[in-house]
Motif scaffolding. Structure first.
Motif, PDB file in Angstrom:
ATOM      1  N   GLU A 378       0.879  -1.213   0.105  1.00 32.27           N
ATOM      2  CA  GLU A 378      -0.133   0.340  -0.317  1.00 32.27           C
ATOM      3  C   GLU A 378       0.476   1.531  -0.119  1.00 32.27           C
ATOM      4  OE1 GLU A 378      -3.230   2.280   3.220  1.00 32.27           O
ATOM      5  OE2 GLU A 378      -3.521  -0.007   2.720  1.00 32.27           O
ATOM      6  N   GLU A 379       2.190   1.167   0.573  1.00 31.91           N
ATOM      7  CA  GLU A 379       2.978   2.164   0.943  1.00 31.91           C
ATOM      8  C   GLU A 379       3.467   2.906  -0.406  1.00 31.91           C
ATOM      9  OE1 GLU A 379       3.569   5.153   3.027  1.00 31.91           O
ATOM     10  OE2 GLU A 379       2.206   3.610   4.498  1.00 31.91           O
ATOM     11  N   MET A 380       3.838   1.543  -1.606  1.00 29.79           N
ATOM     12  CA  MET A 380       4.240   1.489  -2.671  1.00 29.79           C
ATOM     13  C   MET A 380       3.635   2.843  -3.737  1.00 29.79           C
ATOM     14  SD  MET A 380       6.329  -1.855  -3.820  1.00 29.79           S
ATOM     15  CE  MET A 380       7.730  -2.044  -2.798  1.00 29.79           C
ATOM     16  N   LYS A 381       3.052   2.324  -3.396  1.00 30.00           N
ATOM     17  CA  LYS A 381       1.686   4.106  -4.205  1.00 30.00           C
ATOM     18  C   LYS A 381       1.842   4.791  -3.712  1.00 30.00           C
ATOM     19  CE  LYS A 381      -1.720   2.183  -2.813  1.00 30.00           C
ATOM     20  NZ  LYS A 381      -3.239   1.653  -2.531  1.00 30.00           N
ATOM     21  N   TYR A 382       2.207   5.374  -2.730  1.00 34.52           N
ATOM     22  CA  TYR A 382       2.800   6.681  -2.316  1.00 34.52           C
ATOM     23  C   TYR A 382       4.687   6.903  -2.791  1.00 34.52           C
ATOM     24  CZ  TYR A 382      -1.715   6.822   0.284  1.00 34.52           C
ATOM     25  OH  TYR A 382      -2.777   7.002   1.029  1.00 34.52           O
ATOM     26  N   SER A 383       4.839   5.629  -2.010  1.00 33.80           N
ATOM     27  CA  SER A 383       6.511   5.989  -2.798  1.00 33.80           C
ATOM     28  C   SER A 383       6.728   6.170  -4.177  1.00 33.80           C
ATOM     29  CB  SER A 383       7.523   4.380  -2.720  1.00 33.80           C
ATOM     30  OG  SER A 383       8.483   4.596  -3.189  1.00 33.80           O
ATOM     31  N   HIS A 384       5.735   5.927  -5.294  1.00 37.50           N
ATOM     32  CA  HIS A 384       6.465   5.756  -6.486  1.00 37.50           C
ATOM     33  C   HIS A 384       5.656   7.634  -6.748  1.00 37.50           C
ATOM     34  CE1 HIS A 384       6.439   1.342  -6.919  1.00 37.50           C
ATOM     35  NE2 HIS A 384       7.165   1.747  -6.824  1.00 37.50           N
ATOM     36  N   GLU A 385       4.734   7.673  -6.305  1.00 36.62           N
ATOM     37  CA  GLU A 385       4.658   9.236  -6.274  1.00 36.62           C
ATOM     38  C   GLU A 385       5.538  10.297  -5.908  1.00 36.62           C
ATOM     39  OE1 GLU A 385       0.933   9.871  -4.678  1.00 36.62           O
ATOM     40  OE2 GLU A 385      -0.595   8.336  -5.730  1.00 36.62           O
ATOM     41  N   VAL A 386       5.888   9.724  -4.441  1.00 40.41           N
ATOM     42  CA  VAL A 386       7.349  10.443  -4.452  1.00 40.41           C
ATOM     43  C   VAL A 386       8.035  10.864  -5.320  1.00 40.41           C
ATOM     44  CG1 VAL A 386       8.577  11.204  -1.924  1.00 40.41           C
ATOM     45  CG2 VAL A 386       6.114  10.589  -1.934  1.00 40.41           C
ATOM     46  N   GLN A 387       8.627   9.349  -5.514  1.00 42.36           N
ATOM     47  CA  GLN A 387      10.077   9.521  -6.984  1.00 42.36           C
ATOM     48  C   GLN A 387       9.277  10.422  -7.607  1.00 42.36           C
ATOM     49  OE1 GLN A 387      10.466   5.153  -6.889  1.00 42.36           O
ATOM     50  NE2 GLN A 387      12.756   5.583  -8.013  1.00 42.36           N
ATOM     51  N   LYS A 388       8.705  10.564  -8.254  1.00 41.51           N
ATOM     52  CA  LYS A 388       7.915  11.717  -9.146  1.00 41.51           C
ATOM     53  C   LYS A 388       8.576  12.663  -9.121  1.00 41.51           C
ATOM     54  CE  LYS A 388       4.795   8.071 -11.310  1.00 41.51           C
ATOM     55  NZ  LYS A 388       3.108   8.356 -11.633  1.00 41.51           N
ATOM     56  N   LYS A 389       8.199  13.177  -7.891  1.00 42.93           N
ATOM     57  CA  LYS A 389       8.473  14.708  -7.614  1.00 42.93           C
ATOM     58  C   LYS A 389       9.923  14.899  -7.016  1.00 42.93           C
ATOM     59  CE  LYS A 389       3.494  15.326  -6.675  1.00 42.93           C
ATOM     60  NZ  LYS A 389       3.141  15.609  -4.985  1.00 42.93           N
ATOM     61  N   TYR A 390      11.128  13.777  -6.899  1.00 43.60           N
ATOM     62  CA  TYR A 390      11.943  14.072  -6.103  1.00 43.60           C
ATOM     63  C   TYR A 390      13.114  12.620  -7.410  1.00 43.60           C
ATOM     64  CZ  TYR A 390      10.211  16.242  -2.572  1.00 43.60           C
ATOM     65  OH  TYR A 390       9.708  17.508  -1.792  1.00 43.60           O
ATOM     66  N   PRO A 391      13.341  13.914  -8.228  1.00 43.75           N
ATOM     67  CA  PRO A 391      14.430  12.372  -9.209  1.00 43.75           C
ATOM     68  C   PRO A 391      15.766  12.204  -8.865  1.00 43.75           C
ATOM     69  CG  PRO A 391      13.917  14.558 -10.581  1.00 43.75           C
ATOM     70  CD  PRO A 391      12.779  14.616  -9.131  1.00 43.75           C
ATOM     71  N   ASN A 392      15.537  13.175  -8.022  1.00 41.21           N
ATOM     72  CA  ASN A 392      17.134  13.614  -7.455  1.00 41.21           C
ATOM     73  C   ASN A 392      18.132  12.610  -5.929  1.00 41.21           C
ATOM     74  OD1 ASN A 392      18.237  15.242  -9.744  1.00 41.21           O
ATOM     75  ND2 ASN A 392      17.572  16.895  -8.283  1.00 41.21           N
ATOM     76  N   ILE A 393      15.931  11.666  -5.929  1.00 43.62           N
ATOM     77  CA  ILE A 393      16.425  11.104  -4.645  1.00 43.62           C
ATOM     78  C   ILE A 393      16.407   9.698  -5.267  1.00 43.62           C
ATOM     79  CG2 ILE A 393      15.419  10.164  -2.250  1.00 43.62           C
ATOM     80  CD1 ILE A 393      14.349  13.221  -1.790  1.00 43.62           C
ATOM     81  N   ASN A 394      17.476   9.066  -4.394  1.00 45.42           N
ATOM     82  CA  ASN A 394      17.614   7.629  -4.783  1.00 45.42           C
ATOM     83  C   ASN A 394      16.859   6.686  -4.314  1.00 45.42           C
ATOM     84  OD1 ASN A 394      18.228   5.300  -6.158  1.00 45.42           O
ATOM     85  ND2 ASN A 394      20.411   4.646  -4.823  1.00 45.42           N
ATOM     86  N   PHE A 395      15.477   5.663  -4.949  1.00 44.34           N
ATOM     87  CA  PHE A 395      14.183   5.128  -4.340  1.00 44.34           C
ATOM     88  C   PHE A 395      14.585   3.574  -4.248  1.00 44.34           C
ATOM     89  CE2 PHE A 395      12.370   8.813  -4.348  1.00 44.34           C
ATOM     90  CZ  PHE A 395      11.678   9.103  -3.165  1.00 44.34           C
ATOM     91  N   VAL A 396      15.594   3.159  -2.880  1.00 45.51           N
ATOM     92  CA  VAL A 396      16.106   1.818  -3.270  1.00 45.51           C
ATOM     93  C   VAL A 396      15.352   0.874  -2.301  1.00 45.51           C
ATOM     94  CG1 VAL A 396      17.530   0.178  -3.003  1.00 45.51           C
ATOM     95  CG2 VAL A 396      18.250   2.211  -3.446  1.00 45.51           C
ATOM     96  N   TYR A 397      14.443  -0.410  -3.063  1.00 41.63           N
ATOM     97  CA  TYR A 397      13.800  -1.768  -2.336  1.00 41.63           C
ATOM     98  C   TYR A 397      14.755  -2.752  -1.898  1.00 41.63           C
ATOM     99  CZ  TYR A 397      10.713   1.821  -4.564  1.00 41.63           C
ATOM    100  OH  TYR A 397       9.631   3.251  -5.196  1.00 41.63           O
ATOM    101  N   LEU A 398      14.392  -3.287  -0.457  1.00 38.11           N
ATOM    102  CA  LEU A 398      15.063  -4.311  -0.291  1.00 38.11           C
ATOM    103  C   LEU A 398      13.936  -5.207   0.651  1.00 38.11           C
ATOM    104  CD1 LEU A 398      17.469  -5.440   0.985  1.00 38.11           C
ATOM    105  CD2 LEU A 398      17.970  -4.310   2.569  1.00 38.11           C
ATOM    106  N   SER A 399      13.720  -6.257   0.455  1.00 36.32           N
ATOM    107  CA  SER A 399      13.113  -7.269  -0.042  1.00 36.32           C
ATOM    108  C   SER A 399      13.034  -8.642   1.306  1.00 36.32           C
ATOM    109  CB  SER A 399      12.362  -8.065  -0.595  1.00 36.32           C
ATOM    110  OG  SER A 399      11.220  -9.476  -0.880  1.00 36.32           O
TER     111      SER A 399
END
Length: 476
Positions: A378-399
């Motif tokens: 559920e949080e990933m949906k927000y993560s992808h939205e925020v990521q579009k607004k902050y291209p200079n921040i590296n979003f990394v996912y660790l499962s």
């Protein structure tokens, strides 16, 4: 967190869109072609639906998540399939997870709907409707029965007190079932399933707690009441397709043989058991060793392929083993230790230090998640939205996924960036998780441009103030 490290569930094809799906779980003991189990999803309000289904022959889960108005899922199987729905009900900042279990049979057609907040399933006959209502009614009286948000019960009690409470819970469950069957017409196979499920759940609930430190906890079997309780465990080949039976038996043997080497453990199991039970318990043990990247996984895997008779289990283990073997070969390592991660893109392994170095140069927002974790998704949906607004921040996912194929399927089905995803090499004893005290997910971490952790418990993507944090960091 989940029954989490325990509850390990099945190899069924993952599907998550509007097209018709086809999933195969066949029983090797039958020569008949597998039948269809048809799940017809009717969701005109396009509410979020989240559930998983699993073969009773295997026992890992594959999740389904969608907001489609209509969908049809076909599962080819000669054996029953268990479906567990999860519905999140929000109340301000808090939320409650409602989980229901449904037992589906070969040639079943069921209708899955979500008219309000709770997922419901109905069948084509009054009898099937009654059977499908068993666990929802059970939950009204006893709460969630199983799923990722059900804790190990009576964790803080002494063994004697814990056993008594578990026995009391068993008697209450049986009393509920007997009363239910008095007023609701049900098939003999459904009644048998409930009887065996509840019986072996006692041992699952008792033994699960002691898996965290087997050698330390082995002394528990010397307790008189515990020994008596354990000695009553009934071996039953007819229960071998019920996951709780296989899990409970492996837990029991792990505790009894805590000082054995993995090879000796396997050989003892092979000698001690026979028939379907032997295949199930050997499968559970070898799968556990593969997940934990044992140094003996090749030997154990080879033994199992030679000794087992069940083709489905052999094929399932082959898929799991080949994924791990390819990962190890690509990295040049013989095993994955407790501080490594696997990169999705090339399947190469990295130490935590190498992982940080690889992601230097930008501020990194690290997301700890798993494919089975509903709040994570559920949080990933927000993560992808925020990521579009902050291209200079590296979003990394660790499962933290323990089944590597499920991790892959979850990423591919959501069209996620392959470069940004990693898997913890051995999540059960991960130094990474323990170092930062990560005991539940989702969990987020902020790392600066030089690879230094600046916040090990950062705000969630859905938190409005996260953007303020990003803006401040980018100005520094």
């Amino acid at each position: 967190m989940k029954y989490c490290f325990l509850v390990i569930f099945s190899i069924i094809f993952f599907s998550c869109n509007n097209e018709k799906k086809d999933s195969s779980v066949s029983d090797s003991t039958s020569t008949n072609p597998p039948q269809n189990i048809t799940i017809i999803v009717n969701n005109p309000l396009k509410k979020e639906i989240f559930f998983d289904w699993s073969s009773l022959l295997d026992a890992s889960t594959q999740p389904y998540e969608a907001t489609s108005a209509h969908d049809t899922i076909l599962i080819k199987s000669n054996i029953p399939v268990k479906l567990n729905s999860s519905d999140m009900i929000r109340s301000g900042k808090n939320f409650q997870v409602v989980q229901h279990t449904f037992l589906l049979y070969p040639n079943d057609t069921v209708f899955l709907e979500k008219p309000q907040s709770i997922t419901s399933i109905s069948g084509k006959s009054d009898q099937r409707n009654k059977e499908l209502s068993f666990f929802p009614q059970f939950r009204e009286q006893f709460g969630n029965y199983e799923g990722w948000f059900v804790p190990i019960p009576f964790r803080d009690d002494t063994p004697a007190v814990r056993i008594q409470k578990i026995k009391d819970a068993y008697q209450n469950r049986i009393a509920f079932a007997n009363q239910f069957f008095k007023v609701n017409r049900s098939s003999k196979s459904f009644k048998d399933f409930i009887s065996k499920e509840f019986y072996y759940k006692q041992y699952f609930d008792f033994l699960a707690l002691y898996q965290e430190n087997l050698l330390k906890n082995k002394v528990i079997v010397q307790d008189t009441q515990v020994a008596r309780f354990i000695s009553d465990f009934k071996l039953d080949d007819s229960a071998s397709e019920i996951p709780i039976y296989g899990h409970s038996l492996r837990f029991l043997e792990s505790l009894l043989q805590a000082d054995k080497s993995e090879i000796d453990f396997y050989q003892n199991l092979k000698t001690k058991y026979s028939g379907k039970t032997r295949d199930i318990v050997l499968y559970r043990f070898v799968d556990f060793c593969i997940i934990n990247t044992s140094k003996h996984i090749y030997t154990l895997y080879t033994y199992f392929q030679k000794d087992a008779e069940n083709i489905v289990l052999k094929n399932n283990l082959k898929e799991q083993y080949q994924f791990m073997a390819n990962t190890l070969n690509s990295s040049g390592n013989k095993s994955l230790d407790s501080s490594t991660v696997i990169h999705f893109s090339d399947k190469k392994t990295l130490t935590w230090k190498q992982f940080l170095e690889k992601n230097t140069g930008k501020i990194t927002y690290l997301d700890f998640w798993a494919s089975w974790c509903k709040p994570c998704i559920e949080e990933m949906k927000y993560s992808h939205e925020v990521q579009k607004k902050y291209p200079n921040i590296n979003f990394v996912y660790l499962s933290q996924d323990e089944n590597y194929k499920h991790w892959e399927n979850s990423i591919l089905s959501r069209n996620m960036s392959k470069e940004s995803h990693y898997l913890i090499g051995s999540s059960k004893n991960s130094v990474i998780l323990s170092q930062f005290n990560i005991t539940s997910i989702p969990r987020y971490m902020l790392i600066d441009k030089n690879g230094k952790v600046i916040n090990a418990d950062a705000l969630r993507p859905s938190a409005p103030k996260l953007k303020e944090v990003f803006d401040k960091l980018l100005k520094e």
